[in-house]
Scaffold this motif. Sequence first.
Motif, PDB file in Angstrom:
ATOM      1  N   PHE B  47       0.813  -1.242  -0.016  1.00  0.00           N
ATOM      2  CA  PHE B  47       0.164   0.062  -0.092  1.00  0.00           C
ATOM      3  C   PHE B  47       0.975   1.055   0.080  1.00  0.00           C
ATOM      4  N   ASN B  48       0.464   2.175  -0.643  1.00  0.00           N
ATOM      5  CA  ASN B  48       1.426   3.621  -0.693  1.00  0.00           C
ATOM      6  C   ASN B  48       2.680   3.372  -0.963  1.00  0.00           C
ATOM      7  N   HIS B  49       2.828   2.278  -2.015  1.00  0.00           N
ATOM      8  CA  HIS B  49       4.248   2.238  -2.782  1.00  0.00           C
ATOM      9  C   HIS B  49       5.183   1.432  -1.736  1.00  0.00           C
ATOM     10  N   ALA B 107      -5.040  -7.061   5.942  1.00  0.00           N
ATOM     11  CA  ALA B 107      -5.257  -5.573   5.710  1.00  0.00           C
ATOM     12  C   ALA B 107      -5.547  -5.751   4.125  1.00  0.00           C
ATOM     13  N   LEU B 108      -6.331  -4.672   3.637  1.00  0.00           N
ATOM     14  CA  LEU B 108      -6.683  -4.729   2.029  1.00  0.00           C
ATOM     15  C   LEU B 108      -6.475  -3.130   1.729  1.00  0.00           C
ATOM     16  N   PRO B 109      -5.797  -2.805   0.729  1.00  0.00           N
ATOM     17  CA  PRO B 109      -6.022  -1.503   0.253  1.00  0.00           C
ATOM     18  C   PRO B 109      -7.281  -1.331  -0.414  1.00  0.00           C
ATOM     19  N   VAL B 110      -7.869  -0.157   0.165  1.00  0.00           N
ATOM     20  CA  VAL B 110      -9.401   0.381  -0.462  1.00  0.00           C
ATOM     21  C   VAL B 110      -9.177   1.797  -0.666  1.00  0.00           C
ATOM     22  N   ASP B 111      -9.283   2.111  -2.083  1.00  0.00           N
ATOM     23  CA  ASP B 111      -9.164   3.495  -2.625  1.00  0.00           C
ATOM     24  C   ASP B 111      -7.791   3.807  -2.113  1.00  0.00           C
ATOM     25  N   MET B 143      -6.580   2.908   7.757  1.00  0.00           N
ATOM     26  CA  MET B 143      -5.118   3.674   7.900  1.00  0.00           C
ATOM     27  C   MET B 143      -4.884   4.577   6.505  1.00  0.00           C
ATOM     28  N   ASP B 144      -4.420   5.858   6.898  1.00  0.00           N
ATOM     29  CA  ASP B 144      -4.440   6.726   5.936  1.00  0.00           C
ATOM     30  C   ASP B 144      -2.770   6.714   5.413  1.00  0.00           C
TER      31      ASP B 144
END
Lengths: 498, 498
Positions: B47-49, B107-111, B143-144
């Motif tokens: 997530f987020n590179h 966890a799973l990236p969502v948008d 989590m942002d």
Amino acid sequence: MVKHLADVPSNIVTNEIDLTNQSPYRQNYHVESESGSLGDPNGFSYFNHQYHLFYQWSPLAFSKNPHYTQHGWKHLVSKNLIDWQDLGAGIESDTVLDKHGTYSGSALPVDNRLFLMYTGNTWTNTESEDDWHRVPYQVGAMMDKDNKVKKWMTPLLKGPLKGYTGHFRDPKIFKKNGIYYAVLGIQRENLTGAALLIKSSDLHKWSIVGEIKADHNNFGYMWECPDYYEINNHGILEFCPQGLETSNNKYRNIYQNGYLIGNHLNLENGQFDCGEFHELDKGFDFYAMQTMRDSKGRRLLIAWMGLPETKYPTEKFHYTGCMIFPRELQVKDGVIIQKPVKEIKDLYQEQFLIEGKTNKESIKLEAGKSNSRDIQLELDCTQAYDTILDLFANEDNTDHLRLIFNHKKQEFIVNRGHCGLPISEAYGAERSCHLDLNKKIKVRILQDVSSAEIFLNDGKDVFSMRVFTDNKNNHIFITSHCGEASYKAKINQLRYRK
Amino acid sequence: MVKHLADVPSNIVTNEIDLTNQSPYRQNYHVESESGSLGDPNGFSYFNHQYHLFYQWSPLAFSKNPHYTQHGWKHLVSKNLIDWQDLGAGIESDTVLDKHGTYSGSALPVDNRLFLMYTGNTWTNTESEDDWHRVPYQVGAMMDKDNKVKKWMTPLLKGPLKGYTGHFRDPKIFKKNGIYYAVLGIQRENLTGAALLIKSSDLHKWSIVGEIKADHNNFGYMWECPDYYEINNHGILEFCPQGLETSNNKYRNIYQNGYLIGNHLNLENGQFDCGEFHELDKGFDFYAMQTMRDSKGRRLLIAWMGLPETKYPTEKFHYTGCMIFPRELQVKDGVIIQKPVKEIKDLYQEQFLIEGKTNKESIKLEAGKSNSRDIQLELDCTQAYDTILDLFANEDNTDHLRLIFNHKKQEFIVNRGHCGLPISEAYGAERSCHLDLNKKIKVRILQDVSSAEIFLNDGKDVFSMRVFTDNKNNHIFITSHCGEASYKAKINQLRYRK
């Protein structure tokens, strides 16, 4: 190779015996060789009011400069299966039928004599000097009440048989309904093993019934030392298959020793309705078992507590091998159970009765200074994750034969990896079996100077093994983790056999 | 139990870390806790590179006088799966939904955010003070990109569910065809374990699809840490069954970790057509695996190289546990194969290339002074009875991790019974598997200061384990008996991770 041990200069023979006697690993009450190698038991029988035990014998196997070899059957007799009298050579390799080895065989009392049946090994070069073939002879001999053996110079059978290789040996004779039968190990030309059934009405002329045909017999490249016998309505075929791959915790030793159990063997055609193969002993050192029915009607088992092609630390002292302590066999719930013969009580000396509960710190069980013991334990491991019993332990319990009773995994493990000298490490340091630890268990252990035979739950699972440790390592410790185990121990120190 | 580690006097926290840093067993390139206990990996994701890895974290687990406890998810990030940045607490047990523990999850990236899904553990006493019940909540959080976590205070599900006990945890989320699904471990009221499939279209409202119905899933009293994923046309359900009895050389550890593989899971009704249960790793220390699909399309595996309810010698230094090195999973011939991720090459420093033939005396392979190595071996053991490779060996090779390749038995054995400090002895010192040694084999070993991960034949069989030995025990020896083995070794010394 000399024909008779008597042909060897006597100082060479006694030098070997002297060196062997220096070994710190000499057993107390287990039969072992006076020097050289002891292998398969042979001719185990009851005749002339005593037990007879022969074994594969090569007393100069480790002698050097000059090196002689001699090979035959050693002969021992006993009234009580404990105190054995050494009668020296029983059969030696002194004829054209056995010139390259007096291989294994069996014995059966016939009238007033003991009939011996064995495999004479010979090698021949048929075409070129480098093209050697085995020519196995099945040989008969009669032993009288003075223990004099007369070989029959006409072989009972000559191998190889058509369709089979020269691996054809180890006749085990039995008699049923007035007819003599024998089972032998044999190798098919496709290099798979089998048991061959033969029969005779007069012991001289033998005919081939055929292979024993079982559902579960298609494994191994050779079967050695087959034995067939009956207990009540069960027929049992024991043998030693070679070439089995390890499968989970089965078949971990170099070669196996086990049995098929089913209905009585059909002696007309070799048909044998039976279940799957069971290992007879789950320990590290067990091979070439042989049984006999004694005058009390008991089915008795003897076996070599050792393995072929395996080095033991005693070779430094120019000897190797010992026998298990004789066991009585019974059948229960479709499997063989094994118990030390009750004559062991003749060895009992001081007795220790100990009861208690374990805790996290190891508790030493005080049970005399000698490792020669008959240990009988009742263990309740139901409340502990695991319970650990250490034998042959040094003072600070860093070196020991470790028995693990793991309640969580319902498993028994024996580990000899931290017990004196290493043995046969390539085959692993642990042996194990499933064990129901939700109920109390019985554990019996015959300990000697350099061996242990462990009987779980009245002989349902048995583990035999050699260990080579310092004689000062004579302590017993017990402990448990995550909960208490309770134990009742009856431990008998055992006298030296005569 | 404190809500936040920040609430604990800082000298208590740093004392723990200082003590941990004194350990001689600190790993080089494997993730381990800075103090206290490391357990299940959680929220393994990309997530987020960057890669995100959380784990079950209790940094004061071994602190004393005064004793504080704190429990949550530790948070680490990495660009390369090797060099991990410690972000401290990811989630802590600071709400009514997780007041007695922030248990495992995923966890799973969502948008533009990372959705976290975990089990909040709480205890309640419904009737009397002594009648405590587990009330598990399945909790969501977002989590942002600044790694700030916001918990959702409405639970996704509350247990116990009808027909089940309070053992209901470890949601592993995945998305398929626009719908979110999760698998969770659950215990039926009859005290058997299962995996429950749930689904949601919005992450907030979840409905229960039902148990995953496989032919071979009826074992164990609880399943922990299930994971479902697909590789090509294969569906794979991984989980950790508890309560399996040892069966031969299977299920020897206290708890298991393995998988069912079959067709894709039917997400409508939970029907899963699959074969029998396989252990994922056959070593001593492996549990609670979790997988993720990364941006390169790889199915990556992480797991705890440790076991619940098991004491490790590092507890003396107030810490325990480490992760395996991440592996890539593939399916070949119907089973999972595992390989260290190729990023390991970033750790390579000095390389040693060694070729040779064994003989009876052990040969030392010179491969640098650090035990941190990637060892790649081609072995031809076809001509030897057995070939033995010793790692972590002392100068005279009496202490070592021993790998045995037994050609005669077609078996591989690893024995850690003579390797530094004892670990979990009640569960035995050996692990083994069948191995075809009639052909050349490949062996790869990721060694670190206190662990070894052994990959046979490109990851077909894998054995992971901790060992705790003197850092001077850094030698490698090879030998064989009864015949030569030939070896080609490529050994890379590995740098310290940043």
